[in-house]
Design a protein around this motif. Sequence first.
Motif, PDB file in Angstrom:
ATOM      1  N   PHE A   1       1.164  -1.013   0.211  1.00 51.85           N
ATOM      2  CA  PHE A   1       0.320  -0.133   0.102  1.00 51.85           C
ATOM      3  C   PHE A   1       0.982   1.151  -0.007  1.00 51.85           C
ATOM      4  CE2 PHE A   1      -2.078   3.188   2.580  1.00 51.85           C
ATOM      5  CZ  PHE A   1      -3.181   3.653   1.356  1.00 51.85           C
ATOM      6  N   LEU A   2       1.646   1.543   0.795  1.00 51.79           N
ATOM      7  CA  LEU A   2       3.031   2.549   0.973  1.00 51.79           C
ATOM      8  C   LEU A   2       3.131   2.476  -0.483  1.00 51.79           C
ATOM      9  CD1 LEU A   2       3.617   4.067   2.767  1.00 51.79           C
ATOM     10  CD2 LEU A   2       5.973   2.981   3.129  1.00 51.79           C
ATOM     11  N   LEU A   3       4.297   1.888  -1.824  1.00 48.95           N
ATOM     12  CA  LEU A   3       4.375   1.327  -3.055  1.00 48.95           C
ATOM     13  C   LEU A   3       3.417   2.030  -3.392  1.00 48.95           C
ATOM     14  CD1 LEU A   3       6.534   1.171  -4.351  1.00 48.95           C
ATOM     15  CD2 LEU A   3       5.817  -0.958  -4.730  1.00 48.95           C
ATOM     16  N   LEU A   4       1.904   1.172  -3.736  1.00 45.56           N
ATOM     17  CA  LEU A   4       0.957   2.039  -4.150  1.00 45.56           C
ATOM     18  C   LEU A   4       0.523   3.820  -4.161  1.00 45.56           C
ATOM     19  CD1 LEU A   4      -0.999   1.109  -6.112  1.00 45.56           C
ATOM     20  CD2 LEU A   4      -2.540   0.772  -4.086  1.00 45.56           C
ATOM     21  N   LEU A   5       1.255   4.302  -2.899  1.00 49.95           N
ATOM     22  CA  LEU A   5       0.562   5.522  -2.529  1.00 49.95           C
ATOM     23  C   LEU A   5       1.728   6.293  -3.835  1.00 49.95           C
ATOM     24  CD1 LEU A   5      -1.399   6.894  -1.050  1.00 49.95           C
ATOM     25  CD2 LEU A   5       0.476   7.230   0.628  1.00 49.95           C
ATOM     26  N   ALA A   6       3.080   6.208  -3.330  1.00 53.32           N
ATOM     27  CA  ALA A   6       4.445   6.994  -3.793  1.00 53.32           C
ATOM     28  C   ALA A   6       4.333   6.975  -5.454  1.00 53.32           C
ATOM     29  CB  ALA A   6       5.381   6.322  -3.723  1.00 53.32           C
ATOM     30  N   LEU A   7       3.908   4.953  -6.090  1.00 50.25           N
ATOM     31  CA  LEU A   7       3.160   5.440  -7.174  1.00 50.25           C
ATOM     32  C   LEU A   7       1.852   5.900  -7.356  1.00 50.25           C
ATOM     33  CD1 LEU A   7       3.451   1.419  -7.936  1.00 50.25           C
ATOM     34  CD2 LEU A   7       5.242   3.161  -8.153  1.00 50.25           C
ATOM     35  N   ILE A   8       0.948   6.689  -7.161  1.00 51.85           N
ATOM     36  CA  ILE A   8      -0.035   6.772  -7.609  1.00 51.85           C
ATOM     37  C   ILE A   8       0.274   8.902  -7.238  1.00 51.85           C
ATOM     38  CG2 ILE A   8      -2.162   8.251  -6.444  1.00 51.85           C
ATOM     39  CD1 ILE A   8      -2.916   5.712  -5.144  1.00 51.85           C
ATOM     40  N   GLY A   9       1.095   9.364  -6.191  1.00 46.07           N
ATOM     41  CA  GLY A   9       1.322  10.507  -6.765  1.00 46.07           C
ATOM     42  C   GLY A   9       2.902  10.493  -8.120  1.00 46.07           C
ATOM     43  N   ALA A  10       3.184   9.508  -8.237  1.00 48.98           N
ATOM     44  CA  ALA A  10       3.718   9.344  -9.349  1.00 48.98           C
ATOM     45  C   ALA A  10       3.238   9.893 -10.680  1.00 48.98           C
ATOM     46  CB  ALA A  10       5.206   8.231  -9.626  1.00 48.98           C
ATOM     47  N   CYS A  11       2.448   8.870 -10.927  1.00 47.37           N
ATOM     48  CA  CYS A  11       1.565   9.261 -12.142  1.00 47.37           C
ATOM     49  C   CYS A  11       0.890  10.317 -11.745  1.00 47.37           C
ATOM     50  CB  CYS A  11       0.260   7.835 -11.598  1.00 47.37           C
ATOM     51  SG  CYS A  11       0.987   5.732 -11.606  1.00 47.37           S
ATOM     52  N   MET A  12       0.490  10.704 -10.916  1.00 47.78           N
ATOM     53  CA  MET A  12      -0.073  11.620 -11.232  1.00 47.78           C
ATOM     54  C   MET A  12       0.820  13.000 -11.558  1.00 47.78           C
ATOM     55  SD  MET A  12      -4.005  12.102 -11.061  1.00 47.78           S
ATOM     56  CE  MET A  12      -4.884  11.693 -10.100  1.00 47.78           C
ATOM     57  N   VAL A  13       1.817  13.442 -11.044  1.00 47.06           N
ATOM     58  CA  VAL A  13       3.135  13.849 -11.619  1.00 47.06           C
ATOM     59  C   VAL A  13       3.108  13.831 -12.859  1.00 47.06           C
ATOM     60  CG1 VAL A  13       5.627  14.552 -11.912  1.00 47.06           C
ATOM     61  CG2 VAL A  13       4.144  13.880  -9.329  1.00 47.06           C
ATOM     62  N   ILE A  14       3.556  12.549 -13.516  1.00 50.79           N
ATOM     63  CA  ILE A  14       3.106  12.560 -15.119  1.00 50.79           C
ATOM     64  C   ILE A  14       1.612  12.869 -15.756  1.00 50.79           C
ATOM     65  CG2 ILE A  14       3.476  11.014 -16.770  1.00 50.79           C
ATOM     66  CD1 ILE A  14       4.699   8.820 -15.138  1.00 50.79           C
ATOM     67  N   GLY A  15       0.711  12.716 -15.055  1.00 49.37           N
ATOM     68  CA  GLY A  15      -0.572  14.163 -15.627  1.00 49.37           C
ATOM     69  C   GLY A  15       0.187  15.005 -15.998  1.00 49.37           C
TER      70      GLY A  15
END
Length: 778
Positions: free
Chosen positions: A152-166
């Motif tokens: 879940f912690l990794l998923l949270l970091a990935l969500i932030g990274a995906c939104m930065v790309i967006g």
Amino acid sequence: MDLETGIHQSYVKKESWRTVLTLAYQSLGVVYGDLSTSPLYVYKSTFAEDIEHSETNEEIFGVLSFIFWTLTLVPLLKYVFIVLKADDNGEGGTFALYSLLCRHARVNSLPSSQVADEDLSMYKKDIISPAPSTFSARLKSTLEKHRVLQKFLLLLALIGACMVIGDGILSPAISVFSAVSGIELAMSKGHHKYIEVPVACIILIALFALQHYGTHKVGFLFAPVVVTWLLCISAIGVYNIFHWNPHVYQALSPYYMYKFLKKTQSGGWMSLGGVLLCITGSEAMFADLGHFSQLSIKIAFTSIVYPSLIFAYMGQAAYLSQHHVVDNDYRIGFYVSVPEKLRWPVLVIAILAAVVGSQAIITGTFSIIKQCSALGCFPRVKIIHTSSKIHGQIYIPEINWTLMLLCLAVTIGFRDTKSMGNASGLAVITVMLVTTCLMSLVIVLCWHQSVVLAICFVLFFGTFEALYFSAALIKFLEGTWVPIALSFIFMLVMCVWHYGTLRQYEFDVQNTVSVDQLLSLGPSLGIVRVGGIGLIHTELVSGIPAIFSHFVTNIPAFHQVLVFLCVKSVSVPHVKHEERFLVGRIGPREYCIYRCIVRYGYCDAPMDDVQFENDLVCSIAEYIRTGRPGLDSADEDSAKQCEEMMVVGTPSTHLDGIQVCKDNDVANTETASTSELREIWSPPVIGPRKRVRFVIPESPEIDQNVRNELGELMEAREAGLAYIIGHSYVRAKQGSSLIKKIVINFGYDFLRRNCGANTYVLNVPPASTLEVGMVYHI
């Protein structure tokens, strides 16, 4: 700043105020380009359709109050005074917070992590174990025990990274389009609609087409453009305040926010998605921390950016408070408040500022993708470092053209700032919510502060940001679906890649072979040793990969010296040169089989192939000279011998170690005293090949076995290096579920076939490369 040192943060602390102020000035062009252009579209997006500007001015004053307190609480209080302190050895951003948490608690998802990595100087920096009875210790233990929480912690970091790309797709579109929209006031009604989109698209195409040159070649223009823009909007704002409504400062009171929501109700709440755009680009203060320093970013924001933005928004509100009848074609835009004689010069400056802001967002997107790829969460892509002096200046061709196409699609598809603003706002606020959640864990696990303080942090900032998040999310059909769809696609790619990479690594671990098993095949296969050094690239940090035994079984010969080479990333931003190589011996001395683990930080740039080869050979030679002596084959425990790795410095940092010289490099060594250097030559060879030798420092008499081993290594180096690289075909094993078969056989296989090779592999000379294919059933 040296690209590889990774000590920029400590370096700045020792510098004078002149250096700090210079960095603060430079940060204006890199960090604040996107934030400074937000006045172009905030009011226009806020008053797009949910609320109307009435003669009572309650709406415009309420929006101004929201803007003022949003800028004060989020960029100023949250980021400048709190989040900037949570740097990872000088680096910032979503993955820097995740990396920081991984080092304070064992939640790292990297399969190749080693205990030896914890001895890195940057890994152990500022890490203090919490007292066993504290909540911090209990939280750490809980995270380490439950894999679900780690995922879940990794998923949270990935969500932030995906939104930065967006955001990297949406911010250039809305910034450039809003800047170009000033043309509407200089042309006849109706005609501007046919020219705004083409002009915006041309500027965006030119912006992305120039990315491969690197921002360092035009970077000296960035800061002057942003400074000119900030001075321009603040001067216009001050003029509007004194000329139209000197009492507009009263709207800064939070009471006007209450009056605004009381009058507008649900419409006012939905319009907050436009107010949210005033903090677009705030995350860049933290994400770009590694390029500058905390103090320089704080000085730039508090002294120039923050007051300039406040004056600009107050000036627009003062003008609009005296102009209630606004042409519907112009709405409540930025340019309507600019004096008519200044509109063309301001338009030019605005377009330049929008380009600079878009450039910073694109570079930030490249950086976050590089970090994701280094930590095994994004397919490998070709990363080009456009500057050898400025850290972080990178270019990723595939990502650049993908961003350009998506950015053009958004611009052509929406053709108005309302939908673009809705989409960009959701991406921005999601990243901020992720940062808030990760910061609460940092406060407890890394700073060892009270859990009450962490809860207060989450409740205060999280509630404020959740209000904006809900206002942006409610407009799903009006543009908000775009960042959600983009993030879903990028998240799917990241999860498939991460899952497949983990399963492939587990297969390698389960199918390793020992050196004794390998050599025991010799009598039946007729294995021979040929001249040269064989570099076997592997992801494993221990054991011999199955792909090498597959190679030997089919081609029963391998090189005089074997080196199992693992190039891996660790969860620190930088690894010092003197800690980069981890070298050990596999089996007895006469086997001449070594393991070398090359460690890079997630922000490091790889070395070129020539320098890498020399450093690799020198590190093995230095290990032979100073490391643990190898066991004889007669030793009964040789088969059970454990690899003992030793950190070896590179020649550039370990000047008192062994150096490699060729026969045409004699002049370079004549400057050293002959009493300080001694030489070990490789055996004479026949033919015109260059002679190679080791130049070693004066030291106690070298053991004859060591001298022989060094000579054999040098002879193999002179014969040349061959790179043996595994090319695996991954398939789901029989009995796997349908979902796993789809993910592995189609998703992961597609990504592997279409993504780039490992950065190290890309630098390997093709003529010296041998690929070995093998099917993995995982």
